[in-house]
Scaffold this active site. Structure first.
Site, PDB file in Angstrom:
ATOM      1  CG  HIS A   1      -1.927   1.055   1.240  1.00 44.23           C
ATOM      2  ND1 HIS A   1      -2.357   1.619   2.403  1.00 44.23           N
ATOM      3  CD2 HIS A   1      -2.604   1.668   0.241  1.00 44.23           C
ATOM      4  CE1 HIS A   1      -3.266   2.549   2.129  1.00 44.23           C
ATOM      5  NE2 HIS A   1      -3.426   2.597   0.818  1.00 44.23           N
TER       6      HIS A   1
ATOM      7  CG  ASP B   1       8.527  10.244 -22.151  1.00 41.61           C
ATOM      8  OD1 ASP B   1       9.620   9.994 -21.594  1.00 41.61           O
ATOM      9  OD2 ASP B   1       8.068  11.391 -22.222  1.00 41.61           O
TER      10      ASP B   1
ATOM     11  CG  HIS C   1       8.934  17.372 -16.757  1.00 42.28           C
ATOM     12  ND1 HIS C   1       8.361  16.122 -16.857  1.00 42.28           N
ATOM     13  CD2 HIS C   1      10.134  17.284 -17.381  1.00 42.28           C
ATOM     14  CE1 HIS C   1       9.173  15.309 -17.515  1.00 42.28           C
ATOM     15  NE2 HIS C   1      10.258  15.994 -17.847  1.00 42.28           N
TER      16      HIS C   1
ATOM     17  CE1 TYR D   1       7.524  18.215 -19.743  1.00 47.58           C
ATOM     18  CE2 TYR D   1       6.504  18.836 -21.822  1.00 47.58           C
ATOM     19  CZ  TYR D   1       7.441  19.057 -20.835  1.00 47.58           C
ATOM     20  OH  TYR D   1       8.305  20.113 -20.941  1.00 47.58           O
ATOM     21  CB  ALA D   2       3.473  10.298 -22.622  1.00 51.45           C
ATOM     22  CG  ASN D   3       6.911  10.849 -18.405  1.00 53.57           C
ATOM     23  OD1 ASN D   3       7.436   9.897 -18.951  1.00 53.57           O
ATOM     24  ND2 ASN D   3       7.201  12.106 -18.731  1.00 53.57           N
TER      25      ASN D   3
END
Length: 139
Positions: free
Chosen positions: A20, A28, A106, A128-130
């Protein structure tokens, strides 16, 4: 042979050993990965596998409760950002839980990956595809 959607042994082991609030990053192809954090590198070539395909499969095997993204993701790559939000909405409906969503700069996002149990690198080339997923519980 494993019957569920997730076939990658490293990710299956990871999700089976998470506790948990543990954090896992899916990123990316360009995000820097801290040396001490486990790297699960899925990238084969540009866009393969995609960020969203990887997220969707990951969500079939891991319960999450929190999501962290860079603020820049929504403005620089709005289509991919919106697709991620849609995938999260579908997952919320499927599991009957609501996820907290937090946005950070970022730079703060990159620093936060330092706390991840693992970083799963995709072939995605969308800026920024994270995402960082915080592990939840199924009960």
């Amino acid at each position: 042979m494993k019957k569920s959607t997730l076939l990658n042994a490293d990710i299956a082991y990871l999700t089976g050993t998470l506790g948990h609030t543990d954090e896992v990053t899916i990123c990316d192809a360009g995000l820097p990965i801290p040396e001490h954090v486990q790297r699960i590198d899925l990238a084969l070539t540009r866009r393969v596998p995609s960020f969203l395909d990887t997220v969707r499969v990951y969500l079939t095997d891991s319960q999450i409760e929190g999501v962290i993204m860079a603020e820049e993701f929504a403005t620089v790559s709005p289509e991919c950002h919106q697709a991620l939000l849609e995938a999260l909405k579908q997952e919320e409906q499927r599991c009957g839980k609501t996820f907290s969503i937090q946005y950070v700069s970022h730079e703060a996002f990159k620093q936060r990956t330092d706390n991840s149990r693992a970083v799963i690198r995709t072939g995605e080339c969308t800026p920024y595809a994270n995402v960082i997923f915080q592990t939840g519980v199924v009960f």
